[in-house]
Design an enzyme around this catalytic site. Structure first.
Site, PDB file in Angstrom:
ATOM      1  N   ASP A  79       7.171   1.612  46.248  1.00 29.23           N
ATOM      2  CA  ASP A  79       6.175   1.486  47.311  1.00 29.23           C
ATOM      3  C   ASP A  79       5.239   2.695  47.344  1.00 29.23           C
ATOM      4  OD1 ASP A  79       5.637  -0.712  48.810  1.00 29.23           O
ATOM      5  OD2 ASP A  79       6.665  -0.019  50.611  1.00 29.23           O
ATOM      6  N   ASP A  87      18.472  -4.619  57.880  1.00 28.53           N
ATOM      7  CA  ASP A  87      19.681  -5.100  57.223  1.00 28.53           C
ATOM      8  C   ASP A  87      20.575  -5.888  58.178  1.00 28.53           C
ATOM      9  OD1 ASP A  87      20.167  -2.829  58.711  1.00 28.53           O
ATOM     10  OD2 ASP A  87      20.775  -1.591  57.010  1.00 28.53           O
TER      11      ASP A  87
END
Length: 860
Positions: free
Chosen positions: A311, A455
C-alpha cells in the site's frame, strides 16, 4: 458395565423386591437411588464388589432383599458413621476413612464428568460432530432432545444458584455457608475433571452472587448525595467485573482442543492458495523473512501464489518481489487501510483459499498442511485461525524481566480463550496467521471496512451468514511484538476503539444468524474493553473514606470481611485454576491498569461516535539505545500513586491521632490502598524501557551445525540464537582461538539437504561462544537460510516447562515487580531531582552492614 446389563440388573432387582414383599413405592424409590449409584459410582470395581458382598453386615438395619421406602435415610446415617470410624467384619478389616471417601467421590465425579463430556460434546453445534472422539451410540439421541436435557439441567442449576444467592443469613450463617463453600472448592481443585471445574464455576458465581446481592440490598450509602453517587459507582464497577467473570466462565467452560486434520494423500486434490502479505510503511528488512517463509511453505509450487500487497507503492518492494518470485500488487486508491488493501487484492487474484500474514509474521513451512485439512474436510468452515505467537518479547515481558517460560500477556486470549470460542463455533479472526475460504469472504463483501478492527468484525459477519470457524492451538507463525510500552498502548487503543465500534454498529445481540453462545462470545470480547473505568474506580475506591469519611460500602467491618473476602478468594482461586499456564497470578491487574486510562477516552468516544477513529499501523523493528523511564506514558500511574500515597498517610494519621478511630475500617481501606500501590508500582516498572541493541531480535533455538575455518578445519557446534543477520554458536571441546573478522563457513543440514552460508566472526566469548555475521550473496541464499531457521518445521512450538504459578508465588512476584518500579522512579528522576537518589544513597552509608569476614579475638 454396559448400559443394557445395568438395566437388566435393575429390572431383576425390582422383581426380587416385589416378590419378597416390598411395596411399589419402596421399589420405585430404591430403584431410583440404586440407578444413580450405578451411574455415578464404579460399583463393578473390586472395592465396591467387596462392599456390596458385606452390605448386610455393614447395614444390619436394612434388609437388602426387601427394602423399605426410607431405607435411603438409614443408609445415609449408617454410611456417615462408617466413614468416621473404623469398622471390622467377619471377612477381615475394611477401613473406611474420610480420605477413602474423598478418593471415591473424586472417582465418581470424574466418571460423571466423562459422561457429561460425552453427551455435552454431542449437544454442541452440529459442525463439531465430525470429531472422531464422538461415540456413534450418542447419535441415537436427536439434537433437540440433547439440547432440551442440557437446558433443563442448566435451568435447575440456575434456580438453585438464585436460591443460594438470595437466601438471607446473619453473619454467623454467612460464615458457616462460606466455610462449606471454601472447603468444597479446596477439595474440588484437587480433582482433575471437567465437571469439577464447572462446579468451581458454580461455587464462585454463588459466592460472588451473594456478595453482590448483599451489596445491592444492604450496603448503599444513602446518607448524602455524594455517598449515593460514590457507592453506586463502585457497585457498578463490581457488577461489570461480575458479568465479565460469568461470561468468561461460560466461554471456556469446555474448551475444544482441536487438532490438525490430515491432508489428502493425493496432492492433486490440494487447492490453490493465495498468500497475502499486506504492508504499508514497514522496511524491507521486516518484510523479507515473511516473504521467504511463505515461498518455503510445503505446498505444490503450481498451487501456491505469494503476493506482497504494497500500500506504499514502493519500487524497491516491486523489484524485490520480482527477484524472489513473489507476486506484487499495489493500488491507486488507498482507502480503508489494511482491509481495503486485502479486498483490492481479492479482485485481481482467484485462489480458492486466502491466507493472510502480517508482514512481520513468519510462518513455519508446515503452516498450510496443518491448517488446510479442516477446510478441505468441511466445506462449511470459512476460517481456520492459529495463535498469534511472537518471537520478540513484548514490553511487559521485556521491561518486567519475565522468564520466557512464563505466559505472556497475549497468551490468555490467543492460546486459551480462542479454544473456548471454537467450542461455540465463534473463533475470531485475528488479522494474521489464518486461512479463509474465498467464497465465504466474497459472500460477506470481503474484509470488513466499517471498523478499525476489521478482523474480528469479519469473523462476526461470517458467522452471521452461517459459516463455521475453527481454531488450531498450534503456533505455526511468529511475529514481532511492539518494542515500547507507548507503541503497545497505541496498538491496544486501536483494538479497544474497534471493538466498541462493532458493539455499536453490528451488536452481536441484534440481527439474525448467530446462536446464543456465539452472541455471548462476541459480546464478551467487546465488553472486555470497557474495563478502563471500572479498573480506575477500584484504584481510587478506598480514598473517599480517607479524604472525607464517605463510606463507599456502608456496612460493618465484620460484614465486609464475611462477604468481601470470600468473594475475592473464590474468584482468584477459580481463575488461578482456570487460567493456569495462560496467565500468571495477579498480573491481570497490572495489564489492565497499564491500559485503563488510555482506553477510557477512545472507548467512550467510540460508544457515542462509532464512526470516529482511523486505522494506525504499529511500528516494528526498532532499537532502544539506553535504558530509560517513559515519564510521559507513566503520568496517569504517577497521579494514582500520589493519591493513594496521600490516602495511606491519612490512614496512619487517623489510626494514631483520631480521637475515635475505626481500626477495622481503617485496616480494610489501608490494605486495599497497599494492594493498589503494588499494582501501580508494577505498572511503573513496565514503563522502564530496557535496552534493545539488536535491530533484528534474536530467536532462541537449539540446532546442530558445523563450521569450517579458512584452513578447512571442521568443528561441531550448536546454534543457540539467530536473527536475519547474525547467529550465535556454542562450541564444545574446541581450543582454537577465533579472531574478529575471520571468515567462517556455516554448514547446516535440513530435510536431508546440505546448505553452506558465508559468515565472519563478530566476537569470540569465553567458553567457546561465537557471534557470527551472515553474508548473503543473493536472495536465494537468504531464502535458504530462512528455510533452515525461520520457516523450519515446528520452529515456533514452545518447549513445555513447569512454571511455579501458585497464588503465593504470584503475590511475591507482584511485590518484587512493584519494588522494582518504585526503585526505578527514584533512579530515573529527571533533571535537578537527581539529587534525591544521591541523598538517599548517602544516608544509606550510615546503615550497619555485615562485615566481609567474621571477627574473632585475634582481629580485635
Amino acid at each position: 458395565m454396559p448400559s443394557a446389563t445395568i438395566l437388566n440388573y435393575l429390572v431383576n432387582k425390582a422383581r426380587l423386591w416385589r416378590a419378597n414383599g416390598s411395596t411399589k413405592v419402596s421399589v420405585a424409590v430404591n430403584i431410583f437411588w440404586l440407578a444413580l449409584a450405578w451411574l455415578f459410582l464404579p460399583l463393578e470395581s473390586k472395592p465396591f464388589t467387596a462392599y456390596r458382598a458385606a452390605f448386610q453386615e455393614f447395614y444390619p438395619q436394612i434388609n437388602p432383599h426387601a427394602p423399605k421406602t426410607l431405607d435411603c435415610v438409614r443408609w445415609l446415617s449408617q454410611t456417615l458413621f462408617l466413614i468416621c470410624f473404623r469398622t471390622s467384619v467377619r471377612k477381615g478389616w475394611l477401613r473406611l476413612s474420610i480420605s477413602w471417601a474423598v478418593n471415591k467421590i473424586a472417582a465418581a465425579l470424574t466418571r460423571l464428568g466423562d459422561w457429561v463430556g460425552h453427551y455435552g460434546a454431542l449437544a454442541l453445534d452440529g459442525n463439531h460432530k465430525s470429531f472422531e472422539t464422538i461415540d456413534k451410540k450418542g447419535e441415537e439421541l436427536s439434537r433437540p432432545i440433547k439440547l432440551t436435557l442440557l437446558w433443563i439441567l442448566g435451568g435447575l442449576a440456575a434456580a438453585l444458584a438464585v436460591l443460594c444467592i438470595t437466601q438471607p443469613f446473619n453473619i454467623q450463617g454467612q460464615v458457616v455457608f462460606l466455610s462449606v463453600m471454601l472447603l468444597s472448592a479446596l477439595a474440588l481443585r484437587k480433582i482433575k475433571a471437567r465437571l469439577t471445574l464447572m462446579l468451581l464455576f458454580v461455587i464462585s458465581m454463588v459466592v460472588s452472587g451473594r456478595y453482590l446481592w448483599w451489596r445491592c440490598t444492604s450496603t448503599l450509602n444513602t446518607d448524602s448525595a455524594m455517598g449515593i453517587f460514590l457507592s453506586c459507582l463502585l457497585l457498578a464497577a463490581e457488577l461489570y467485573a461480575f458479568v465479565v467473570m460469568v461470561l468468561g466462565y461460560f466461554q471456556v467452560c469446555w474448551v475444544l482442543d482441536r487438532k490438525p486434520y490430515p491432508m489428502p494423500n493425493d496432492q492433486a486434490l490440494w487447492p490453490h492458495v493465495d498468500i497475502f502479505i499486506p504492508t504499508y510503511n514497514e522496511s524491507l528488512d521486516v518484510v523479507k523473512p515473511t516473504v521467504f517463509a511463505a515461498l518455503n511453505l510445503q505446498w505444490p509450487a503450481d498451487k501456491l501464489h505469494v503476493y506482497i500487497l504494497d500500500d506504499g507503492s514502493r519500487p524497491l518492494f516491486e523489484e524485490f518481489a520480482k527477484q524472489v518470485g513473489a507476486g506484487y500488487i499495489k493500488r491507486e486508491e488507498h482507502n480503508h487501510a489494511k482491509a481495503g488493501n486485502i479486498n483490492h487484492a481479492m479482485t485481481v487474484t482467484n485462489g480458492e483459499f486466502v491466507t493472510i500474514f502480517d508482514c512481520d509474521h513468519v510462518p513455519s513451512s508446515d503452516f498450510l498442511v496443518k491448517t488446510m485439512g479442516w477446510l478441505i474436510k468441511d466445506p462449511n468452515i470459512a476460517l481456520v485461525q492459529t495463535p498469534h505467537h511472537f518471537y520478540s518479547p513484548d514490553p511487559f515481558e521485556k521491561n518486567l524481566h519475565l522468564d520466557r517460560t512464563m505466559p505472556i500477556e497475549n497468551s490468555l486470549f490467543h492460546d486459551f480463550i480462542q479454544k473456548g470460542n471454537d467450542t461455540w463455533n465463534a473463533t475470531m479472526f485475528c488479522g494474521s496467521s489464518a486461512v479463509m475460504r474465498r467464497k465465504a469472504l466474497e459472500e460477506v463483501g470481503g474484509i470488513a471496512v466499517e471498523t478499525v478492527t476489521e478482523d474480528a468484525h469479519t469473523s462476526l459477519k461470517l458467522n452471521r451468514k452461517g459459516w463455521s470457524s475453527a481454531f488450531i492451538d498450534l503456533p505455526l507463525a511468529s511475529g514481532l511484538s511492539t518494542e515500547t510500552l507507548a507503541a503497545h498502548i497505541g496498538q491496544r487503543i486501536r483494538w479497544a476503539r474497534g471493538m466498541i465500534q462493532i458493539f455499536r454498529l453490528d451488536n452481536p445481540f441484534l440481527g439474525k444468524g448467530l446462536s446464543l453462545p456465539q452472541r455471548l462470545c462476541f459480546f464478551n470480547a467487546m465488553f472486555h474493553f470497557f474495563h478502563g473505568l471500572p479498573r480506575l474506580i477500584f484504584l481510587v475506591a478506598p480514598l473517599p473514606y480517607m479524604f472525607a469519611n464517605v463510606y463507599v460500602i456502608y456496612a460493618t467491618a465484620a460484614a465486609i470481611f464475611a462477604y468481601v473476602l470470600p468473594h475475592m478468594i473464590h474468584s482468584a482461586l477459580t481463575n488461578q485454576i482456570l487460567q493456569r499456564g495462560y496467565r500468571y497470578p495477579f498480573l491481570s491487574g497490572v495489564y489492565e491498569t497499564v491500559l485503563s486510562w488510555y482506553i477510557l477516552l477512545p472507548t467512550t468516544v467510540a460508544l457515542i461516535f462509532p464512526h470516529k477513529g482511523k486505522f494506525n499501523v504499529t511500528a516494528k523493528g526498532g532499537t532502544i539505545g539506553e535504558k530509560y523511564l517513559d515519564w510521559p506514558v507513566s503520568r496517569p500511574y504517577l497521579i494514582l500513586i500520589g493519591l493513594n500515597m496521600i490516602g495511606l498517610l491519612i490512614g496512619f494519621y487517623k489510626a494514631f491521632f483520631d480521637p475515635n478511630p475505626e481500626y477495622l475500617t481503617l485496616a480494610i481501606n489501608m490494605g486495599w490502598i497497599a494492594y493498589n500501590l503494588m499494582i501501580l508500582g508494577a505498572s511503573m516498572a513496565v514503563a522502564v524501557e530496557e535496552v534493545q541493541k539488536h535491530q533484528f531480535p534474536r530467536i532462541h533455538c537449539k540446532i546442530d551445525v558445523n563450521i569450517c575455518d579458512e584452513e578447512d578445519a571442521n568443528y561441531k557446534a550448536t546454534m543457540t540464537q539467530y536473527s536475519q543477520s547474525e547467529v550465535r554458536l556454542s562450541l564444545s571441546g574446541c581450543e582454537k582461538v577465533w579472531k574478529k573478522g575471520e571468515s567462517i563457513r556455516l554448514l547446516m543440514i535440513y530435510k536431508e539437504k546440505y546448505y553452506c552460508f558465508k559468515t565472519t566472526v563478530l566476537s569470540a566469548e569465553p567458553g567457546n561462544v561465537l557471534e557470527l555475521s551472515l553474508c548473503f550473496d543473493d536472495y536465494e541464499t537468504e531464502k535458504a537460510f530462512n528455510r533452515c531457521t525461520f520457516s523450519r518445521e515446528g520452529m515456533w512450538v514452545p518447549e513445555k516447562v513447569n512454571v511455579d504459578d501458585r497464588m503465593l508465588t504470584g503475590f511475591l512476584k507482584l511485590g518484587s515487580l512493584s519494588w522494582y518500579g518504585y526503585k526505578s522512579m527514584i533512579e530515573f528522576l529527571p533533571g535537578k531531582l537527581q539529587i534525591v537518589p544521591k541523598v538517599l544513597s548517602w544516608c544509606l552509608t550510615f546503615a550497619p552492614r555485615k562485615p566481609a569476614r567474621a571477627l574473632n579475638s585475634n582481629t580485635l
